[in-house]
Design a protein around this motif. Structure first.
Motif, mmCIF file in Angstrom:
data_model
loop_
_atom_site.group_PDB
_atom_site.id
_atom_site.type_symbol
_atom_site.label_atom_id
_atom_site.label_comp_id
_atom_site.label_asym_id
_atom_site.label_seq_id
_atom_site.Cartn_x
_atom_site.Cartn_y
_atom_site.Cartn_z
ATOM 1 N N MET A 166 0.847 -1.186 0.000
ATOM 2 C CA MET A 166 0.000 0.000 0.000
ATOM 3 C C MET A 166 0.883 1.237 0.000
ATOM 4 S SD MET A 166 -3.184 -0.922 2.539
ATOM 5 C CE MET A 166 -2.194 -1.321 3.967
ATOM 6 N N SER A 167 0.308 2.341 -0.408
ATOM 7 C CA SER A 167 1.022 3.611 -0.389
ATOM 8 C C SER A 167 0.011 4.731 -0.287
ATOM 9 C CB SER A 167 1.875 3.762 -1.658
ATOM 10 O OG SER A 167 1.036 3.738 -2.804
ATOM 11 N N GLY A 168 0.487 5.982 -0.283
ATOM 12 C CA GLY A 168 -0.402 7.117 -0.171
ATOM 13 C C GLY A 168 -0.725 7.423 1.271
ATOM 14 N N THR A 169 -1.895 7.986 1.514
ATOM 15 C CA THR A 169 -2.295 8.403 2.855
ATOM 16 C C THR A 169 -3.114 7.302 3.532
ATOM 17 O OG1 THR A 169 -2.336 10.723 2.182
ATOM 18 C CG2 THR A 169 -3.539 10.147 4.181
ATOM 19 N N TYR A 170 -2.685 6.904 4.695
ATOM 20 C CA TYR A 170 -3.412 5.895 5.479
ATOM 21 C C TYR A 170 -4.509 6.574 6.283
ATOM 22 C CZ TYR A 170 0.530 2.898 4.344
ATOM 23 O OH TYR A 170 1.477 2.174 3.673
ATOM 24 N N ASP A 171 -5.563 5.827 6.550
ATOM 25 C CA ASP A 171 -6.595 6.360 7.443
ATOM 26 C C ASP A 171 -6.041 6.506 8.852
ATOM 27 O OD1 ASP A 171 -8.768 6.495 5.555
ATOM 28 O OD2 ASP A 171 -8.832 4.308 5.631
ATOM 29 N N VAL A 172 -5.306 5.492 9.306
ATOM 30 C CA VAL A 172 -4.752 5.494 10.659
ATOM 31 C C VAL A 172 -3.334 4.935 10.621
ATOM 32 C CG1 VAL A 172 -5.056 4.792 13.068
ATOM 33 C CG2 VAL A 172 -7.067 5.068 11.595
ATOM 34 N N ILE A 173 -2.434 5.588 11.329
ATOM 35 C CA ILE A 173 -1.105 5.044 11.581
ATOM 36 C C ILE A 173 -1.049 4.661 13.047
ATOM 37 C CG2 ILE A 173 1.378 5.464 11.590
ATOM 38 C CD1 ILE A 173 0.918 7.614 9.454
ATOM 39 N N VAL A 174 -0.819 3.379 13.311
ATOM 40 C CA VAL A 174 -0.711 2.881 14.681
ATOM 41 C C VAL A 174 0.763 2.651 14.972
ATOM 42 C CG1 VAL A 174 -1.342 1.059 16.307
ATOM 43 C CG2 VAL A 174 -2.969 1.763 14.526
ATOM 44 N N ARG B 66 -10.870 0.509 7.406
ATOM 45 C CA ARG B 66 -9.820 1.532 7.340
ATOM 46 C C ARG B 66 -8.511 0.958 6.813
ATOM 47 N NH1 ARG B 66 -13.300 5.627 7.636
ATOM 48 N NH2 ARG B 66 -14.518 5.578 9.567
ATOM 49 N N ARG B 67 -7.738 1.801 6.143
ATOM 50 C CA ARG B 67 -6.392 1.440 5.713
ATOM 51 C C ARG B 67 -5.424 1.817 6.826
ATOM 52 N NH1 ARG B 67 -4.306 4.319 2.041
ATOM 53 N NH2 ARG B 67 -2.979 2.745 1.055
ATOM 54 N N VAL B 68 -4.642 0.852 7.283
ATOM 55 C CA VAL B 68 -3.849 1.034 8.500
ATOM 56 C C VAL B 68 -2.380 0.734 8.224
ATOM 57 C CG1 VAL B 68 -3.539 0.315 10.902
ATOM 58 C CG2 VAL B 68 -5.835 0.327 9.883
ATOM 59 N N ALA B 69 -1.503 1.583 8.750
ATOM 60 C CA ALA B 69 -0.072 1.272 8.825
ATOM 61 C C ALA B 69 0.255 0.975 10.280
ATOM 62 C CB ALA B 69 0.766 2.443 8.321
ATOM 63 N N LEU B 70 0.873 -0.170 10.533
ATOM 64 C CA LEU B 70 1.241 -0.569 11.890
ATOM 65 C C LEU B 70 2.759 -0.492 12.016
ATOM 66 C CD1 LEU B 70 0.546 -1.664 14.691
ATOM 67 C CD2 LEU B 70 0.569 -3.973 13.717
ATOM 68 N N VAL B 71 3.243 0.407 12.858
ATOM 69 C CA VAL B 71 4.673 0.697 12.951
ATOM 70 C C VAL B 71 5.263 0.109 14.228
ATOM 71 C CG1 VAL B 71 6.417 2.530 13.036
ATOM 72 C CG2 VAL B 71 4.332 2.850 11.664
ATOM 73 N N ASP B 72 6.356 -0.607 14.081
ATOM 74 C CA ASP B 72 7.123 -1.069 15.232
ATOM 75 C C ASP B 72 8.557 -1.278 14.771
ATOM 76 O OD1 ASP B 72 7.923 -2.036 17.761
ATOM 77 O OD2 ASP B 72 5.956 -2.955 18.052
ATOM 78 N N ARG B 73 9.458 -1.438 15.727
ATOM 79 C CA ARG B 73 10.863 -1.600 15.352
ATOM 80 C C ARG B 73 11.134 -2.957 14.725
ATOM 81 N NH1 ARG B 73 14.669 1.941 19.228
ATOM 82 N NH2 ARG B 73 13.246 3.693 19.513
ATOM 83 N N GLU C 41 -3.452 20.531 9.401
ATOM 84 C CA GLU C 41 -4.888 20.480 9.644
ATOM 85 C C GLU C 41 -5.533 19.231 9.042
ATOM 86 O OE1 GLU C 41 -6.707 24.007 8.241
ATOM 87 O OE2 GLU C 41 -5.841 25.293 9.796
ATOM 88 N N LYS C 42 -4.869 18.647 8.022
ATOM 89 C CA LYS C 42 -5.499 17.544 7.305
ATOM 90 C C LYS C 42 -4.810 16.195 7.477
ATOM 91 C CE LYS C 42 -7.542 20.390 3.650
ATOM 92 N NZ LYS C 42 -7.648 20.583 2.178
ATOM 93 N N GLU C 43 -3.543 16.204 7.936
ATOM 94 C CA GLU C 43 -2.843 14.934 7.983
ATOM 95 C C GLU C 43 -1.696 14.952 8.982
ATOM 96 O OE1 GLU C 43 -1.690 14.617 3.913
ATOM 97 O OE2 GLU C 43 0.204 15.712 4.215
ATOM 98 N N ILE C 44 -1.200 13.755 9.265
ATOM 99 C CA ILE C 44 -0.049 13.550 10.140
ATOM 100 C C ILE C 44 1.076 12.971 9.296
ATOM 101 C CG2 ILE C 44 0.834 12.361 12.183
ATOM 102 C CD1 ILE C 44 -1.335 14.195 12.975
ATOM 103 N N GLN C 45 2.264 13.527 9.427
ATOM 104 C CA GLN C 45 3.416 13.017 8.698
ATOM 105 C C GLN C 45 4.440 12.472 9.692
ATOM 106 O OE1 GLN C 45 4.692 16.338 6.290
ATOM 107 N NE2 GLN C 45 3.213 15.877 4.670
ATOM 108 N N THR D 250 2.329 8.958 5.837
ATOM 109 C CA THR D 250 1.327 10.008 5.967
ATOM 110 C C THR D 250 -0.006 9.376 6.319
ATOM 111 O OG1 THR D 250 2.445 11.366 4.302
ATOM 112 C CG2 THR D 250 0.171 11.931 4.821
ATOM 113 N N GLY D 251 -0.692 9.943 7.300
ATOM 114 C CA GLY D 251 -1.984 9.413 7.709
ATOM 115 C C GLY D 251 -2.919 10.506 8.177
ATOM 116 N N ARG D 252 -4.192 10.150 8.330
ATOM 117 C CA ARG D 252 -5.184 11.108 8.809
ATOM 118 C C ARG D 252 -5.298 11.115 10.332
ATOM 119 N NH1 ARG D 252 -7.442 8.781 4.178
ATOM 120 N NH2 ARG D 252 -7.746 10.287 2.494
#
Length: 230
Positions: free
Chosen positions: A1-9, A28-35, A139-143, A152-154
């Protein structure tokens, strides 16, 4: 996936993993981040030292994202609680509550492995491994800036533990209240079977709990006491 995710966890532990699966289940489109992908580390007796007491409401939540039977939980249908001197005690049973069980004990490692297997099979979740180094909100997204790739996510959900990098980077206020207690956690093998019973003794320094495992002679111990005693 790429582009803007709905949620970044950020944080792939139990809470982050369940949140990611629940959000994906809601479309929702989700990116799950961990080390790194979590690893299971069973103790010397074959049972994880870290265990979770699971209530019926928590079971319902877990069942909404993964097969309950696959989690291989240990149930308990009786709980015995007494105070320090042993002069007063209370016993709770599932039968009195008109239930089959009062609750369940889940081993942290195997539970997390099952959740991550579901995550990797879900095409709405993208696991991203790396360290978060910067966060910028508009105002529109989190980077997020990572040492592996930018995201990038909302919405950003930070569940990365007590020493949260997310909390530090967004300068979130925190308040720490000392409890005056530390807990020792271990697993023991008992001479007698636990008979699906949880035991808890309330001592002046803190409670001592024995929680039954899947093996009838293995119990998880959580012993709360003063930091000096611990």
């Amino acid at each position: 996936m790429s582009g803007t995710y709905d949620v970044i966890v950020v944080g792939g532990g139990l809470i982050g993993a369940v949140a990611a699966l629940g959000l994906a289940g809601a479309g929702r489109r989700v990116a799950l981040v961990d080390r790194a992908r979590p690893e299971s580390q069973p103790g010397r007796l074959g049972m994880d030292i870290r265990n979770i007491a699971c209530s019926p409401a928590s079971r319902e939540l877990l069942e909404s994202v993964v097969s309950w039977d696959a989690l291989d939980a240990a149930s308990y249908d009786r709980m015995v609680v007494w105070e320090e001197l042993g002069t007063a005690a209370m016993t709770f049973t599932a039968q009195e509550a008109r239930r089959r069980e009062l609750g369940w004990i889940l081993e942290n490692g195997p539970t997390l492995q099952m959740l991550w297997s579901a995550i990797e099979a879900n095409d709405r979740i993208e696991p991203v491994f790396g360290r978060v180094t910067a966060i910028e909100a508009t105002e529109k997204e989190i980077q997020l800036t990572l040492d592996s790739a930018p995201l990038t996510g909302r919405l950003l959900l930070g569940v990365d533990g007590a020493r949260s990098t997310v909390r530090e980077l967004v300068n979130a206020r925190q308040e720490t209240l000392p409890t005056g207690q530390s807990a020792l956690a271990t697993v023991i093998r008992t001479a007698r079977e636990h008979n699906n019973t949880a035991y808890q003794r309330f001592r002046s320094e803190g409670p001592l709990a024995l929680l039954p495992g899947r093996d009838p002679t293995l119990s998880s111990v959580v012993w709360s006491q003063t930091p000096e005693q611990a």
